[in-house]
Design a protein around this motif. Structure first.
Motif, PDB file in Angstrom:
ATOM      1  N   LEU A   1      17.662   3.946  -6.949  1.00 51.12           N
ATOM      2  CA  LEU A   1      16.824   4.150  -5.763  1.00 51.12           C
ATOM      3  C   LEU A   1      15.930   2.933  -5.544  1.00 51.12           C
ATOM      4  CD1 LEU A   1      15.722   7.888  -5.962  1.00 51.12           C
ATOM      5  CD2 LEU A   1      17.274   6.815  -4.308  1.00 51.12           C
ATOM      6  N   PRO A   2      15.691   2.544  -4.297  1.00 55.57           N
ATOM      7  CA  PRO A   2      14.857   1.369  -4.023  1.00 55.57           C
ATOM      8  C   PRO A   2      13.453   1.543  -4.613  1.00 55.57           C
ATOM      9  CG  PRO A   2      15.915   2.175  -2.022  1.00 55.57           C
ATOM     10  CD  PRO A   2      16.203   3.174  -3.082  1.00 55.57           C
ATOM     11  N   PRO A   3      12.819   0.409  -5.049  1.00 52.18           N
ATOM     12  CA  PRO A   3      11.465   0.503  -5.606  1.00 52.18           C
ATOM     13  C   PRO A   3      10.497   1.151  -4.617  1.00 52.18           C
ATOM     14  CG  PRO A   3      12.262  -1.802  -5.511  1.00 52.18           C
ATOM     15  CD  PRO A   3      13.353  -0.932  -4.999  1.00 52.18           C
ATOM     16  N   ARG A   4       9.465   1.793  -5.144  1.00 57.05           N
ATOM     17  CA  ARG A   4       8.508   2.540  -4.305  1.00 57.05           C
ATOM     18  C   ARG A   4       7.807   1.641  -3.298  1.00 57.05           C
ATOM     19  NH1 ARG A   4       9.533   7.568  -3.499  1.00 57.05           N
ATOM     20  NH2 ARG A   4       7.965   7.221  -1.912  1.00 57.05           N
ATOM     21  N   TRP A  13       8.985  -0.645  -1.478  1.00 56.63           N
ATOM     22  CA  TRP A  13       9.761  -0.875  -0.246  1.00 56.63           C
ATOM     23  C   TRP A  13       9.500   0.335   0.649  1.00 56.63           C
ATOM     24  CZ3 TRP A  13      15.407  -2.628  -1.895  1.00 56.63           C
ATOM     25  CH2 TRP A  13      15.301  -3.764  -2.711  1.00 56.63           C
ATOM     26  N   ASP A  14       8.638   0.150   1.624  1.00 60.93           N
ATOM     27  CA  ASP A  14       8.204   1.332   2.378  1.00 60.93           C
ATOM     28  C   ASP A  14       9.135   1.695   3.531  1.00 60.93           C
ATOM     29  OD1 ASP A  14       7.602  -0.779   4.023  1.00 60.93           O
ATOM     30  OD2 ASP A  14       5.712   0.081   4.731  1.00 60.93           O
ATOM     31  N   SER A  15      10.071   0.818   3.861  1.00 58.16           N
ATOM     32  CA  SER A  15      11.048   1.139   4.914  1.00 58.16           C
ATOM     33  C   SER A  15      12.392   0.532   4.513  1.00 58.16           C
ATOM     34  CB  SER A  15      10.586   0.574   6.255  1.00 58.16           C
ATOM     35  OG  SER A  15      11.586   0.796   7.229  1.00 58.16           O
ATOM     36  N   VAL A  16      13.378   1.394   4.329  1.00 52.37           N
ATOM     37  CA  VAL A  16      14.668   0.950   3.792  1.00 52.37           C
ATOM     38  C   VAL A  16      15.794   1.547   4.638  1.00 52.37           C
ATOM     39  CG1 VAL A  16      16.141   0.907   1.731  1.00 52.37           C
ATOM     40  CG2 VAL A  16      13.660   1.037   1.466  1.00 52.37           C
ATOM     41  N   VAL A  17      16.792   0.728   4.950  1.00 50.52           N
ATOM     42  CA  VAL A  17      18.013   1.249   5.583  1.00 50.52           C
ATOM     43  C   VAL A  17      19.124   1.130   4.543  1.00 50.52           C
ATOM     44  CG1 VAL A  17      19.701   0.974   7.441  1.00 50.52           C
ATOM     45  CG2 VAL A  17      17.272   0.501   7.886  1.00 50.52           C
ATOM     46  N   ILE A  18      19.706   2.252   4.148  1.00 48.37           N
ATOM     47  CA  ILE A  18      20.797   2.233   3.169  1.00 48.37           C
ATOM     48  C   ILE A  18      22.118   2.300   3.928  1.00 48.37           C
ATOM     49  CG2 ILE A  18      21.842   3.393   1.176  1.00 48.37           C
ATOM     50  CD1 ILE A  18      19.088   4.376   0.376  1.00 48.37           C
ATOM     51  N   ALA A  19      22.869   1.189   3.818  1.00 50.70           N
ATOM     52  CA  ALA A  19      24.128   1.064   4.577  1.00 50.70           C
ATOM     53  C   ALA A  19      25.211   0.569   3.623  1.00 50.70           C
ATOM     54  CB  ALA A  19      23.937   0.104   5.743  1.00 50.70           C
ATOM     55  N   THR A  20      25.364   1.289   2.527  1.00 49.21           N
ATOM     56  CA  THR A  20      26.229   0.808   1.454  1.00 49.21           C
ATOM     57  C   THR A  20      27.660   1.322   1.565  1.00 49.21           C
ATOM     58  OG1 THR A  20      25.149   2.538   0.169  1.00 49.21           O
ATOM     59  CG2 THR A  20      24.450   0.283  -0.254  1.00 49.21           C
ATOM     60  N   GLY A  21      27.947   2.101   2.585  1.00 52.18           N
ATOM     61  CA  GLY A  21      29.328   2.387   2.944  1.00 52.18           C
ATOM     62  C   GLY A  21      30.074   3.349   2.047  1.00 52.18           C
ATOM     63  N   PRO A  22      31.381   3.450   2.317  1.00 53.71           N
ATOM     64  CA  PRO A  22      32.210   4.426   1.594  1.00 53.71           C
ATOM     65  C   PRO A  22      32.355   4.091   0.115  1.00 53.71           C
ATOM     66  CG  PRO A  22      33.565   3.001   3.001  1.00 53.71           C
ATOM     67  CD  PRO A  22      32.143   2.707   3.334  1.00 53.71           C
ATOM     68  N   LEU A  23      32.041   2.843  -0.255  1.00 56.21           N
ATOM     69  CA  LEU A  23      32.208   2.427  -1.650  1.00 56.21           C
ATOM     70  C   LEU A  23      30.865   2.023  -2.242  1.00 56.21           C
ATOM     71  CD1 LEU A  23      35.462   0.460  -0.892  1.00 56.21           C
ATOM     72  CD2 LEU A  23      35.284   2.747  -1.858  1.00 56.21           C
ATOM     73  N   THR A  24      29.863   2.782  -1.902  1.00 54.73           N
ATOM     74  CA  THR A  24      28.516   2.605  -2.459  1.00 54.73           C
ATOM     75  C   THR A  24      28.593   2.468  -3.976  1.00 54.73           C
ATOM     76  OG1 THR A  24      27.514   3.845  -0.658  1.00 54.73           O
ATOM     77  CG2 THR A  24      26.315   3.841  -2.740  1.00 54.73           C
ATOM     78  N   SER A  25      27.831   1.522  -4.525  1.00 54.77           N
ATOM     79  CA  SER A  25      27.927   1.305  -5.977  1.00 54.77           C
ATOM     80  C   SER A  25      27.466   2.569  -6.708  1.00 54.77           C
ATOM     81  CB  SER A  25      27.114   0.091  -6.395  1.00 54.77           C
ATOM     82  OG  SER A  25      25.740   0.394  -6.401  1.00 54.77           O
ATOM     83  N   ALA A  41      25.621   3.200  -9.247  1.00 56.96           N
ATOM     84  CA  ALA A  41      24.217   3.353  -9.655  1.00 56.96           C
ATOM     85  C   ALA A  41      23.367   3.847  -8.485  1.00 56.96           C
ATOM     86  CB  ALA A  41      23.683   2.014 -10.169  1.00 56.96           C
ATOM     87  N   LEU A  42      23.585   3.274  -7.319  1.00 53.65           N
ATOM     88  CA  LEU A  42      22.814   3.714  -6.148  1.00 53.65           C
ATOM     89  C   LEU A  42      23.241   5.125  -5.730  1.00 53.65           C
ATOM     90  CD1 LEU A  42      20.779   3.251  -3.918  1.00 53.65           C
ATOM     91  CD2 LEU A  42      22.499   1.967  -2.646  1.00 53.65           C
ATOM     92  N   ARG A  66      24.314   7.443  -7.590  1.00 53.66           N
ATOM     93  CA  ARG A  66      23.700   8.390  -8.537  1.00 53.66           C
ATOM     94  C   ARG A  66      22.254   8.665  -8.154  1.00 53.66           C
ATOM     95  NH1 ARG A  66      26.429   6.115 -12.624  1.00 53.66           N
ATOM     96  NH2 ARG A  66      24.776   4.605 -13.002  1.00 53.66           N
ATOM     97  N   GLY A  67      21.530   7.575  -7.839  1.00 58.85           N
ATOM     98  CA  GLY A  67      20.118   7.707  -7.465  1.00 58.85           C
ATOM     99  C   GLY A  67      19.962   8.603  -6.250  1.00 58.85           C
ATOM    100  N   VAL A  68      20.780   8.365  -5.242  1.00 58.17           N
ATOM    101  CA  VAL A  68      20.695   9.169  -4.007  1.00 58.17           C
ATOM    102  C   VAL A  68      21.074  10.618  -4.319  1.00 58.17           C
ATOM    103  CG1 VAL A  68      21.677   9.508  -1.704  1.00 58.17           C
ATOM    104  CG2 VAL A  68      21.107   7.191  -2.482  1.00 58.17           C
ATOM    105  N   GLY A  69      22.106  10.790  -5.146  1.00 55.35           N
ATOM    106  CA  GLY A  69      22.553  12.136  -5.515  1.00 55.35           C
ATOM    107  C   GLY A  69      21.452  12.916  -6.222  1.00 55.35           C
ATOM    108  N   GLU A  70      20.752  12.226  -7.126  1.00 56.28           N
ATOM    109  CA  GLU A  70      19.684  12.904  -7.863  1.00 56.28           C
ATOM    110  C   GLU A  70      18.536  13.288  -6.932  1.00 56.28           C
ATOM    111  OE1 GLU A  70      18.792  10.236 -11.077  1.00 56.28           O
ATOM    112  OE2 GLU A  70      20.751  10.633 -11.996  1.00 56.28           O
ATOM    113  N   LEU A  71      18.244  12.405  -5.989  1.00 53.43           N
ATOM    114  CA  LEU A  71      17.140  12.652  -5.068  1.00 53.43           C
ATOM    115  C   LEU A  71      17.448  13.814  -4.126  1.00 53.43           C
ATOM    116  CD1 LEU A  71      14.427  11.720  -3.851  1.00 53.43           C
ATOM    117  CD2 LEU A  71      15.724  10.137  -2.426  1.00 53.43           C
ATOM    118  N   THR A  72      18.683  13.870  -3.664  1.00 51.26           N
ATOM    119  CA  THR A  72      19.028  14.870  -2.647  1.00 51.26           C
ATOM    120  C   THR A  72      19.462  16.190  -3.262  1.00 51.26           C
ATOM    121  OG1 THR A  72      21.284  14.069  -2.618  1.00 51.26           O
ATOM    122  CG2 THR A  72      19.777  13.129  -0.991  1.00 51.26           C
ATOM    123  N   GLY A  73      19.876  16.119  -4.505  1.00 51.63           N
ATOM    124  CA  GLY A  73      20.375  17.344  -5.125  1.00 51.63           C
ATOM    125  C   GLY A  73      21.760  17.708  -4.622  1.00 51.63           C
ATOM    126  N   GLU A  74      22.319  16.887  -3.767  1.00 49.26           N
ATOM    127  CA  GLU A  74      23.659  17.168  -3.231  1.00 49.26           C
ATOM    128  C   GLU A  74      24.656  16.269  -3.958  1.00 49.26           C
ATOM    129  OE1 GLU A  74      24.776  18.801  -0.211  1.00 49.26           O
ATOM    130  OE2 GLU A  74      22.846  19.846  -0.078  1.00 49.26           O
TER     131      GLU A  74
END
Ligand code: FAD
Length: 462
Positions: free
Chosen positions: A125-128, A130-142, A144-145, A147-155
Motif C-alpha cells: 500500500l502507498p505510504p501514508r 501520499w495523500d492523493s494516489v491513482v492506482i492504475a496497475t492493470g490486470p497484472l498488478t504486482s 505485493a501491491l 496483496r496490500g489492496v486485498g488486505e485493505l478491502t477485505g475482498e
C-alpha cells in the motif's frame, strides 16, 4: 503543491498523469518495468500494448467504442493523440503501429515538466504521506501491491485468464490462396477497403480444422477451473467445444467477402488476419485467441488454407487479470470507500480493453487534479460513453440478489450501458424505419445525445 502519485505507467496511468499535469498539478508516475516485469509486457516502454494493436471501431455514429474515442479526443487525451499519430490501416477500426504509439506516449510524458517518472515498484500500500494516489496497475498488478489492496478491502481480487491471438509473418502467407479485402469492402478512416488478409475454407477443410482443434492438446492450468470467460473473448477451441458451427458464425464467418481467386464459390468459413505493425510485415489472426499448447497451435493453424507455411512471430496465450469488485468498493469518483486518498483507474476497476482503461484513467486524472485544486467536478453524465462506463463500474452493475460468487465482471463500453432512448420510428426525412434501420437510427441518436451532453458537461467547467 504536493504531487499526486500515479502507480502504473500503462494505458490508464499514462493518461491519468497527463491529465493531472494538464491541470497544472505536479505528478509522480511510478512504473515498475523494467526493474520488475509482468507475464505479458515485453518492453520497458510506457503504455505498452500487450496484445492486439487495435483500438477497435472508430465509428462514432454506430459504435460505442467510436463514441468513447470521440469523447477522449475532445478531452485532449494523450493516448488518442498518439494513436491517431501512429495509425495503420484496419478498415473501420483504429489500429496503431504498437512501437511508434508507445514511444510517442513515453516521449510526451518525459517531456512534460510537471511529471516525474520513477522507475520503481510500489510494493504494498502507498505510504501514508501520499495523500492523493491513482492506482492504475492493470490486470497484472504486482503481487505485493495486490496483496496490500486485498488486505485493505477485505475482498479477494478475482483472477481469470484473458486470451491473446497469434501473429503471423506476412511474407509466409500464400497469396495464391489468400486475398486482401475488408469485410463489405469497408474502408473506414485510414483504411483502403482491402486491409484484411482472408483465408478461405470449404466445408471439408472446415470440418478437418474443427476436428484438429478439438483433439489438440490444451495448456492445463489448475487455476483454470471455473475461469469466467466472457463471450467476446473466448478461445477458439472453447468456441469449437460449444458447437462445430460456432466459429463459422463468429470470427470465421464468411460474410461480406468474395474470394478473389474463385469469386463464383462462397467460402464455407474464412480466417481473417489484420496488419499488426507499421511496416506491414506482421499480421495477427483476428479473434483467434487460444490456449492450445504452442506446438499444437502452429500445427493446427497451418491447416488453414493460405497458412500452410505460416511463420508465427508470436503464438496465442492466456493471462491473469486482477480487478476489484468496484461497484462495492469504489465511490462515484473512483475512490476507495475504505481509504478515499486511493483512487483507481484502468482495467483494475473492472473495465476491459485499452480504450476503456485509458478513458477511465483520463477521468480519474481529472477528478484527482480537481480535488487537489479544491474545484468541484463530477464525472461526465451517464448518457456519455465515458460516463456510462464509469457509472457501470461504480454502481451501474447490479449485484446478484442471491448470496454467492460475486457477479461483477470486466466490461467493455457498449450502447447497452447507456440510459435507454425511445427507439425512433421515422428517419430524419419522415420515412418509416424498418428492421435493422431502427437499431441504426437508435445508435445514431444515442451518439448524438452523448456528444451534446459531453459538450454541456465541459461547458459547465468553464
Ligand atoms: C494478455 C492480455 C491480453 C490483452 N489483450 C488486449 C487486447 O487485445 N485489446 C485490448 O483492448 N485489451 C487487451 N488486454 C487488456 C489490456 O491489458 C488492458 O485493457 C490495458 O492494458 C489496461 O490498461 P491499464 O493501464 O489498466 O493496465 P496496463 O496497461 O497493464 O498498465 C499497468 C502498468 O502498471 C505497472 N505496474 C503493475 N504493478 C505495479 C506496481 N506495484 N508498481 C509500479 N508499477 C506497477 C505495469 O508494469 C504496467 O505498466 C489484454 C490484457 C492481457 C493481460
Amino acid at each position: 503543491m504536493q504531487p499526486i502519485h500515479v502507480i502504473g505507467g500503462g494505458l490508464a496511468g499514462s493518461e491519468a498523469a497527463w491529465q493531472i499535469s494538464r491541470a497544472g498539478v505536479p505528478v509522480v508516475l511510478h512504473e515498475m518495468r523494467p526493474k520488475r516485469g509482468t507475464e505479458a509486457h515485453r518492453t520497458s516502454v510506457l503504455a505498452e500494448l500487450v496484445c492486439s494493436n487495435s483500438f477497435r471501431s472508430d465509428d462514432a455514429d454506430n459504435n460505442a467504442v467510436g463514441v468513447i474515442h470521440r469523447e477522449m479526443r475532445v478531452m485532449q487525451s494523450l493516448i488518442m493523440r498518439c494513436a491517431d499519430g501512429h495509425q495503420v490501416p484496419a478498415g473501420g477500426a483504429l489500429a496503431v503501429d504498437r512501437d511508434g504509439f508507445s514511444a510517442a506516449v513515453e516521449a510526451a510524458i518525459l517531456a512534460e515538466p510537471l511529471i516525474t517518472l520513477e522507475r520503481e515498484e510500489v510494493a504494498g500500500l502507498p505510504p501514508r504521506d501520499w495523500d492523493s494516489v491513482v492506482i492504475a496497475t492493470g490486470p497484472l498488478t504486482s503481487p505485493a501491491l495486490a496483496r496490500g489492496v486485498g488486505e485493505l478491502t477485505g475482498e479477494t481480487a478475482l483472477a481469470f485468464f484473458d486470451a491473446i491471438a497469434p501473429i503471423v509473418h506476412f511474407d509466409s502467407i500464400d497469396f495464391d490462396v489468400a486475398w486482401r479485402q475488408s469485410r463489405y469492402d469497408k474502408a473506414g478512416p485510414g483504411g483502403t477497403g482491402a486491409d484484411y488478409v482472408n483465408c478461405p475454407m470449404n466445408k471439408q477443410q472446415y470440418e478437418t480444422f474443427i476436428d484438429a482443434l478439438l483433439a489438440a492438446e490444451k495448456t492445463e492450468f489448475r487455476e483454470f477451473e471455473g475461469t469466467p470467460y466472457f463471450d467476446g473473448c473466448l478461445p477458439i477451441e472453447v468456441m469449437a467445444e460449444r458447437g462445430r458451427e460456432t466459429l463459422r458464425h463468429g470470427p470465421m464467418k464468411p460474410v461480406g467477402l468474395t474470394n478473389a481467386h474463385n469469386p463464383g464459390v462462397k467460402p464455407w468459413a474464412v480466417a481473417q488476419l489484420r496488419q499488426d505493425n507499421a511496416l506491414g510485415t506482421l499480421f495477427n489472426m483476428v479473434g483467434f485467441q487460444t490456449k492450445l499448447k504452442y506446438g499444437e497451435q502452429a500445427r493446427v493453424l497451418r491447416l488453414i488454407p493460405g497458412l500452410e507455411r505460416a511463420e508465427f512471430a508470436r503464438l496465442g496465450g492466456l493471462h491473469r487479470n486482477t480487478f476489484l469488485n468496484s461497484p462495492r468498493l469504489l465511490d462515484g469518483r473512483l475512490r476507495l470507500k475504505a481509504d478515499p486518498r486511493l483512487r483507481f483507474a484502468g482495467q483494475i476497476t473492472g473495465c476491459e480493453g485499452y480504450v476503456e482503461s485509458a478513458a477511465v484513467g483520463l477521468i480519474a486524472g481529472r477528478l484527482a487534479a480537481a480535488e487537489r485544486l479544491a474545484r468541484a467536478l463530477e464525472p461526465p453524465p451517464a448518457t456519455t460513453a465515458i460516463g456510462a462506463l464509469i457509472n457501470h463500474i461504480t454502481g451501474g452493475h447490479l449485484e446478484a440478489i442471491d448470496a454467492g460468487p460475486r457477479s461483477f465482471q470486466p466490461m467493455n463500453v457498449n450502447f447497452g450501458l447507456f440510459p435507454p432512448i425511445e427507439e425512433p420510428r421515422f428517419d430524419e426525412g419522415g420515412k418509416k424505419l424498418r428492421g435493422p434501420d431502427r437499431g441504426f437510427a437508435r445508435k445514431r441518436l444515442l451518439s448524438a445525445r452523448a456528444a451534446r451532453d459531453l459538450a454541456a458537461w465541459i461547458e459547465q467547467q468553464n
